[in-house]
Design a protein around this motif. Sequence first.
Motif, PDB file in Angstrom:
ATOM      1  N   GLU A 190      -6.098   2.599  12.096  1.00  8.22           N
ATOM      2  CA  GLU A 190      -5.214   3.327  10.913  1.00  8.22           C
ATOM      3  C   GLU A 190      -3.932   2.556  10.752  1.00  8.22           C
ATOM      4  N   THR A 247      -4.578  13.774   3.524  1.00  7.40           N
ATOM      5  CA  THR A 247      -4.738  12.841   2.339  1.00  7.40           C
ATOM      6  C   THR A 247      -6.001  12.296   2.149  1.00  7.40           C
ATOM      7  N   THR A 306       0.481  11.708   3.455  1.00  2.03           N
ATOM      8  CA  THR A 306       1.137  12.987   2.609  1.00  2.03           C
ATOM      9  C   THR A 306       2.495  12.318   1.671  1.00  2.03           C
TER      10      THR A 306
END
Length: 281
Positions: free
Chosen positions: A176, A204, A240
């Motif tokens: 990530e 999200t 977010t």
Amino acid sequence: SFIIFNGDITDRQNAKVDIEDRGYQFGDGIYEVVRIYNGHPFALTAHIERFFESAAKIQMDISYSKEKIESLIYALLDKEGKSTASLYLQYSRGISVRNHVIPKNINGTLVGYLLDGERPVALMENGVSAIIAADTRWLHCDIKSISLLGNILAKSKAVEAGCTEAILHRDQIVTEGSSTNIWIVQDGELITHPANNLILNGITRQQLIMIATQHDMPYTEKSFTVTELLHADEVFLTSTTLEIVPITIIDGKKIGNGKPGAITKELQKLFTLSIEAECGL
Ligand code: PMP
């Protein structure tokens, strides 16, 4: 300005944390960031769920109910009267004489306040550049821990290189970003790392999976390599605060034609619609 502090709303100046709070000394705590649109929190239930899940994963009982925390958040929003902002919510294990062992029967410290910030419209439209960096974090990245040294070192490295994000990998498998989830689009398919212990299962990210499902857009949660990342048709990040931002340059190399991709743009539109539906933008 105001702050949620241990079950009350108070003036921010009045909120003082003890030097032996374990959040301060050990990074022993968890947090959430919730986006506020049009004065309304987006996906609040999912964030509060994850807040409690993170706490449970470190054997920490939150001494307030979900309903109490929700009502504190609405009270804070009411007092602050801000339209667009981010709510930072943190719960640390509390105050105890310094000792690694997790103490029993102490109350944690709850803090929540608003951070200013408009939607990152320019980044969403133009895309950003990223570097690739080794993921040197621990093996519990699914916990939204306030211990963020690995993340802040990676993010700072990216910014020093003139980029916005560091895309992390473990042995060439992309996990990530330093504070975002990473997606690629390959032959029309959305691909992102599975939600296991190596990534934070972003709210999200979860919203996007729902959107993809609703709109019959093919997606797979599976590992992909740095090479696949660099040769993807499109790359984007989600979080977010950043929502959906195209990544157009990685380590100085263009992704595709170096412009935000069509599927990324389509997802941005659909995501904005879901914000409008929930918060009435
Ligand atoms: N991964 C990491 C490491 C993060 O810190 C974050 C949030 N800042 C995310 C992913 C994205 O999660 P969310 O969509 O819930 O903000």
